[in-house]
Design a protein around this motif. Sequence first.
Motif, short mmCIF file in Angstrom:
data_model
loop_
_atom_site.label_atom_id
_atom_site.label_comp_id
_atom_site.label_asym_id
_atom_site.label_seq_id
_atom_site.Cartn_x
_atom_site.Cartn_y
_atom_site.Cartn_z
N GLN A 40 5.17 -16.64 -0.22
CA GLN A 40 3.59 -16.23 -0.40
C GLN A 40 3.00 -16.97 -1.69
O GLN A 40 3.69 -16.67 -2.42
CB GLN A 40 3.82 -14.74 -0.51
CG GLN A 40 2.20 -13.95 -0.96
CD GLN A 40 2.65 -12.73 -1.40
OE1 GLN A 40 3.44 -11.83 -0.45
NE2 GLN A 40 1.98 -12.07 -2.21
N THR A 131 -1.05 -10.92 7.44
CA THR A 131 -0.56 -10.48 8.74
C THR A 131 0.63 -11.44 9.02
O THR A 131 1.55 -11.43 9.66
CB THR A 131 -1.46 -10.62 9.93
OG1 THR A 131 -2.72 -9.80 9.73
CG2 THR A 131 -1.07 -10.03 11.20
N TYR A 143 11.45 -13.12 2.58
CA TYR A 143 10.25 -13.37 1.81
C TYR A 143 10.49 -13.88 0.68
O TYR A 143 11.59 -13.36 -0.17
CB TYR A 143 9.80 -11.92 2.09
CG TYR A 143 8.55 -11.62 1.04
CD1 TYR A 143 7.36 -11.81 1.44
CD2 TYR A 143 8.81 -11.25 -0.28
CE1 TYR A 143 6.16 -11.43 0.66
CE2 TYR A 143 7.69 -10.69 -1.06
CZ TYR A 143 6.37 -11.15 -0.64
OH TYR A 143 5.22 -10.79 -1.45
N ARG A 145 8.10 -14.33 -3.11
CA ARG A 145 7.00 -14.55 -3.85
C ARG A 145 7.30 -15.03 -5.18
O ARG A 145 7.83 -14.59 -6.01
CB ARG A 145 6.35 -13.07 -3.90
CG ARG A 145 4.86 -13.11 -4.70
CD ARG A 145 4.54 -11.81 -5.08
NE ARG A 145 3.35 -11.71 -5.70
CZ ARG A 145 2.68 -12.59 -6.54
NH1 ARG A 145 3.50 -13.29 -7.22
NH2 ARG A 145 1.55 -12.45 -6.92
N ILE B 37 4.65 -1.97 7.07
CA ILE B 37 4.42 -2.82 5.74
C ILE B 37 4.51 -1.89 4.62
O ILE B 37 3.78 -1.00 4.37
CB ILE B 37 3.62 -3.91 5.87
CG1 ILE B 37 3.83 -4.92 4.67
CG2 ILE B 37 1.87 -3.40 5.55
CD1 ILE B 37 2.98 -6.42 4.86
N LEU B 51 -6.81 -6.27 -4.87
CA LEU B 51 -5.96 -7.09 -4.06
C LEU B 51 -5.15 -6.47 -3.10
O LEU B 51 -5.15 -6.57 -1.80
CB LEU B 51 -5.22 -8.19 -4.68
CG LEU B 51 -5.84 -9.36 -5.38
CD1 LEU B 51 -4.79 -10.23 -5.99
CD2 LEU B 51 -6.41 -10.27 -4.23
N ASN B 55 -5.69 -6.32 0.94
CA ASN B 55 -4.56 -6.76 1.84
C ASN B 55 -4.50 -5.86 2.98
O ASN B 55 -4.26 -5.81 4.01
CB ASN B 55 -3.25 -6.88 1.11
CG ASN B 55 -3.05 -8.02 0.21
OD1 ASN B 55 -2.42 -8.22 -0.54
ND2 ASN B 55 -4.10 -8.90 0.42
N ASN B 58 -7.28 -5.75 5.31
CA ASN B 58 -7.35 -6.95 6.09
C ASN B 58 -6.45 -6.57 7.46
O ASN B 58 -6.46 -7.00 8.44
CB ASN B 58 -7.07 -7.99 5.21
CG ASN B 58 -8.29 -8.40 4.46
OD1 ASN B 58 -9.49 -8.15 4.78
ND2 ASN B 58 -7.86 -9.54 3.61
N LEU B 59 -5.11 -6.23 7.05
CA LEU B 59 -4.17 -5.74 7.84
C LEU B 59 -4.64 -4.99 9.17
O LEU B 59 -4.47 -5.16 10.24
CB LEU B 59 -3.07 -5.25 7.25
CG LEU B 59 -1.88 -6.27 6.55
CD1 LEU B 59 -0.91 -5.54 5.65
CD2 LEU B 59 -1.34 -7.00 7.57
N ASP B 62 -7.22 -6.64 11.06
CA ASP B 62 -6.47 -7.98 11.90
C ASP B 62 -5.56 -7.35 13.09
O ASP B 62 -5.81 -7.97 14.22
CB ASP B 62 -5.77 -8.88 11.01
CG ASP B 62 -5.46 -10.08 11.93
OD1 ASP B 62 -6.34 -10.41 12.30
OD2 ASP B 62 -4.30 -10.49 11.40
N VAL B 63 -4.88 -6.41 12.97
CA VAL B 63 -4.15 -5.74 14.03
C VAL B 63 -4.36 -4.57 14.75
O VAL B 63 -4.03 -4.16 15.60
CB VAL B 63 -2.45 -5.80 13.59
CG1 VAL B 63 -2.30 -7.18 13.03
CG2 VAL B 63 -2.29 -4.95 12.58
N VAL B 68 -0.66 -0.23 12.89
CA VAL B 68 0.24 -0.86 11.63
C VAL B 68 0.56 0.52 10.89
O VAL B 68 -0.67 1.09 10.61
CB VAL B 68 -0.46 -1.90 11.12
CG1 VAL B 68 -1.74 -1.71 10.78
CG2 VAL B 68 0.42 -2.45 9.68
N LEU B 144 5.55 -6.60 0.70
CA LEU B 144 4.57 -7.32 0.19
C LEU B 144 4.24 -6.79 -1.25
O LEU B 144 3.93 -5.81 -1.56
CB LEU B 144 3.07 -7.27 1.21
CG LEU B 144 2.16 -8.27 0.62
CD1 LEU B 144 2.00 -9.51 1.42
CD2 LEU B 144 0.57 -7.51 0.94
N PRO B 146 1.35 -7.92 -3.77
CA PRO B 146 0.25 -8.69 -4.13
C PRO B 146 0.48 -9.20 -5.51
O PRO B 146 1.07 -8.97 -6.64
CB PRO B 146 -0.81 -7.65 -3.94
CG PRO B 146 -0.19 -6.50 -3.28
CD PRO B 146 1.20 -6.40 -3.59
#
Lengths: 146, 146, 146
Positions: A40, A131, A143, A145, B37, B51, B55, B58-59, B62-63, B68, B144, B146
């Motif tokens: 990432q 995504t 993953y 970062r 996630i 952020l 995120n 946006n997820l 998007d899906v 999700v 994730l 950020p």
Amino acid sequence: MNRRLFIQAAAATASATLLIAAQAQGTGTSGTKRHKIVIQMSDADPGKWNLALNNAKNLQDDVGATNVDIEIVAYGPGIGMLKLESPVASRVDDAVKAGVKVLACENTMRGQKLTKDDMNGAVGYVPAGVTEIMKKQAEGWAYLRP
Amino acid sequence: MNRRLFIQAAAATASATLLIAAQAQGTGTSGTKRHKIVIQMSDADPGKWNLALNNAKNLQDDVGATNVDIEIVAYGPGIGMLKLESPVASRVDDAVKAGVKVLACENTMRGQKLTKDDMNGAVGYVPAGVTEIMKKQAEGWAYLRP
Amino acid sequence: MNRRLFIQAAAATASATLLIAAQAQGTGTSGTKRHKIVIQMSDADPGKWNLALNNAKNLQDDVGATNVDIEIVAYGPGIGMLKLESPVASRVDDAVKAGVKVLACENTMRGQKLTKDDMNGAVGYVPAGVTEIMKKQAEGWAYLRP
């Protein structure tokens, strides 16, 4: 007759079971495991961009470039890494030549009014970086970062 | 008779095998895979809080929000994101309304002498943020930071 | 006779199937799951070093030190955490005594002209930190980047 039929069928069931279990673990039937990692890049810091590229190179040097799939996904404040005038542009070119997949987030580009003309010609695109990162992990990728 | 019994049992064993393998992969028997996630928030930086919320949004965009499961876990220096007077408090409210689970670490709260009265009323709680993040990954959730 | 043979074999197949599926999920046959987490330390910031050590300690306190395997991998700018004169040296010692595995990246050490004499005597070594982090995740370990 019944007994022979039974033994054949039991053997077939056992083989199928082992195959399915191997696939669930992401291993081939030969037992070898391919390395896969998504990196990432969501920071605006060129120092981090160099770190990410170092990480990719070190991974390839360590396990062999042909044994590892590496994907760098840049999004949000990290998108600058993949611009045409990025300070690490030539290193991005080298990474792509070495087999690293480098992907820019189209969501971020829209938000920052960037077109493909603004971007390094070597990179690829995904609709949404976050995504992509989620999906890769769901497919068993590691993953990182930086 | 023996043969018919055998074929029925073999079919049942094969079905069970496929079902177990599907569960090991986190897929339903229909083959569709639910996205999951966990987003770590351990930074004191409000830019990072925005952020993380971007995120998550946006997820969902998007899906599809219904496809999700998103969990934001705030702990350590990140706990400020979920305080009553947080600069992103209204965005946290919006995220919870949109189906994002937002969780505060009770370990951190004890360390910083915070009570639930100090926190955004929309959030939930976990005994230890870092354990929650570890467990979610063990259950197949993507991670994730950020 | 055929029937008894069949029932025994079917039971054996079912047991094997369950065992394989349990292994694919990283659980023991007793159904208990061992916690495993690799913590990345790639920042030069002593504040982050303390956070990582706090995270490890909190995990052990929360789930029990005997129930969780914790590995801290320091590489790149994070290698300073494990030097002899590191400001967190005594905390690193305590972590190792408490059962946390703390590992320095030999790639990074070569790059920074560090030898084992420069490092905390309590730590272990891996040829490449980033590869270690990738492999652990492939083996089902959770990932944490403080």
